[in-house]
Design an enzyme around this catalytic site. Structure first.
Site, PDB file in Angstrom:
ATOM      1  CD  GLU A 102     -12.077   4.786   2.809  1.00 24.04           C
ATOM      2  OE1 GLU A 102     -12.127   6.014   2.533  1.00 24.04           O
ATOM      3  OE2 GLU A 102     -11.699   3.923   1.997  1.00 24.04           O
ATOM      4  CB  SER A 126      -0.091  -8.036  -1.019  1.00 26.38           C
ATOM      5  OG  SER A 126      -0.903  -8.855  -0.210  1.00 26.38           O
ATOM      6  CE  LYS A 163      -4.493  -1.418   1.696  1.00 17.58           C
ATOM      7  NZ  LYS A 163      -4.357  -2.837   2.132  1.00 17.58           N
TER       8      LYS A 163
HETATM    9  C1  PLP Z   1      -5.187  -3.905   1.641  1.00 17.95           C
HETATM   10  C2  PLP Z   1      -4.445  -5.131   1.374  1.00 17.95           C
HETATM   11  C3  PLP Z   1      -4.802  -5.994   0.314  1.00 17.95           C
HETATM   12  C4  PLP Z   1      -6.003  -5.790  -0.557  1.00 17.95           C
HETATM   13  O1  PLP Z   1      -5.981  -4.682  -1.375  1.00 17.95           O
HETATM   14  P1  PLP Z   1      -5.774  -4.768  -2.964  1.00 17.95           P
HETATM   15  O2  PLP Z   1      -6.126  -3.406  -3.407  1.00 17.95           O
HETATM   16  O3  PLP Z   1      -6.726  -5.814  -3.483  1.00 17.95           O
HETATM   17  O4  PLP Z   1      -4.381  -5.140  -3.199  1.00 17.95           O
HETATM   18  C5  PLP Z   1      -4.006  -7.114   0.071  1.00 17.95           C
HETATM   19  N1  PLP Z   1      -2.931  -7.381   0.850  1.00 17.95           N
HETATM   20  C6  PLP Z   1      -2.568  -6.596   1.872  1.00 17.95           C
HETATM   21  C7  PLP Z   1      -1.383  -6.967   2.683  1.00 17.95           C
HETATM   22  C8  PLP Z   1      -3.310  -5.444   2.176  1.00 17.95           C
HETATM   23  O5  PLP Z   1      -2.935  -4.663   3.210  1.00 17.95           O
END
Ligand code: PLP
Length: 395
Positions: A113, A379, A91
């Site tokens: 938010e 992610s 993010k």
């Molecule tokens: C917020 C988040 C997601 C989901 O958001 P996408 O916009 O679908 O990528 C996935 N993995 C993590 C670690 C997150 O914090």
């Protein structure tokens, strides 16, 4: 149409656009114009590049999971380590871009938010770094559940606004933050947290995330002399998935899989499997696949991973689904927890519950894919989830 760019109105095929009242459309057009002007300037590119390197810690590595691969006995499994970024997830990539853009547009305050607090933390960090006021709206229930993230935001100087209306959680926080935004959209910047919302956000957030795939494509070739056979990423709104996929969209031999949360099961109401179970509709200023009732209102959704808990999905994903370029699958809470533990035990890497959905799908398909290579977008890291998981598994 080129699968990479929306048309002038912000449509990917029939999805996206600006489903908004005219006064807000004007505001979005202004952001779009500013973005188009700034994004190609050397000044902006150099500054963002520099911060990605020295602040976020890019490039994030590609890692070959030797023990997990051996255990599954099929495809080789690789991770793109977005969990190693500053603040612990992908993010920060788009929050940094958005904060820089807001600052360059002369905005006085950035607001958003947050549910679990991940978007809030990344945005608070980016705002502190860039030097712009940051205001995060959060439901009172979430504030209680996510105390460490609330503290992080406050420490980095964000103003955390508790939201006491409705169910006191994410949806009410969105409404509250949006009302505040509408009180002065000329001077405020609403930082959307995924590849969702009205044009230009799906394109802009995607552009800020596509560094993930650009790096991965090069790193993977250097490491293995080949491209991955299959890319796997979890999908909430879809930003980390688009981040990885974008650089490979023209590589026809590379399969791509987005993994949605099927929660307690696709046949229960407790999931957030937007593409698997939804239909085209309108939410948050865009047209996309949506879990909706007969009146077109978004349905309540559920996932063990709060970052995937969203009834819509980005317009580009909706389009990529229709043209068949990306395949969408799902993983249950149970499969997610299993993957969470398996990656922790085989590799010493604790994934975020969101990312564990992608790992779960790779675990499912790898045994039948001997001789192939799977690249998972990891992610985020799972430190935020360990108390919850320990509780669930009676550790
Ligand atoms: C917020 C988040 C997601 C989901 O958001 P996408 O916009 O679908 O990528 C996935 N993995 C993590 C670690 C997150 O914090």
């Amino acid at each position: 149409m080129n699968t990479n760019s929306p048309d002038k109105q912000g449509f990917f095929g029939e999805y996206g656009g600006q489903q908004l009242p005219p006064e807000l459309k004007q505001v979005m057009d202004d952001i779009s114009a500013a973005y188009d002007e700034i994004k190609d300037s050397d000044d902006f590119k150099n500054e963002l590049n520099d911060l990605q390197r020295h602040y976020v810690g890019r490039p994030s590595p590609i890692y070959f999971c030797r023990r997990l691969t051996e255990q599954l006995g099929g495809a080789e499994i690789y991770l793109k380590r977005e969990d190693l970024n500053h603040t612990g997830a992908h993010k920060i990539n788009h929050c940094l871009g958005e904060a820089l853009l807001a600052k360059k547009m002369g905005k006085t305050k950035i607001l958003a938010e947050t549910g679990a607090g991940q978007h809030g933390v990344a945005l608070a960090a980016a705002s502190a770094l860039v030097g712009i006021k940051c205001e995060i709206h959060m439901g009172e229930i979430d504030i209680e559940k996510q105390a460490p993230n609330v503290l992080r935001m406050k420490l980095m100087g964000a103003n955390v606004i508790p939201v006491a209306r409705g169910t006191k959680s994410l949806k009410d926080a969105v409404d509250n933050a949006f009302e505040e935004y509408l009180s002065d959209p000329q001077n405020f910047f609403y930082a959307i947290g995924s590849v969702v919302g009205p044009h230009p956000f799906p394109q802009m957030v995607r552009d800020f995330q596509k560094i993930v795939g650009i790096e991965a494509r090069e790193q993977f070739q250097e490491m293995t002399n080949s491209l991955p056979d299959t890319l796997v990423a979890c999908v909430g709104g879809g930003s980390n998935a688009m981040g990885l996929f974008t650089a490979f969209l023209n590589d026809k031999e590379v399969n791509m899989v987005g993994v949605e949360p099927s929660g307690l099961g696709l046949d229960t109401p407790d999931h957030a499997a937007t593409i698997s179970k939804g239909s085209p509709g309108i939410i948050h200023g865009m047209r996309c696949y949506l879990l909706q009732d007969d009146a077109g209102e978004p349905l309540p959704v559920y996932s063990i991973a709060s970052g995937l808990d969203y009834p819509g999905i980005g317009p580009q994903h909706s389009y990529l689904k229709d043209i068949g370029r990306v395949q969408y699958e799902s993983a249950t809470d149970k499969e997610c927890l299993n993957a969470f533990v398996m990656l922790s035990r085989t590799e010493g890497i604790i994934p975020a519950l969101e990312s564990a959905h992608a790992v779960a799908h790779a675990i499912r398909i790898a045994p039948q894919m001997a001789g192939k290579k799977i690249l998972i977008n990891l992610s985020g890291r799972g430190d935020k989830d360990i108390d919850f998981v320990a509780d669930k598994l009676n550790l």
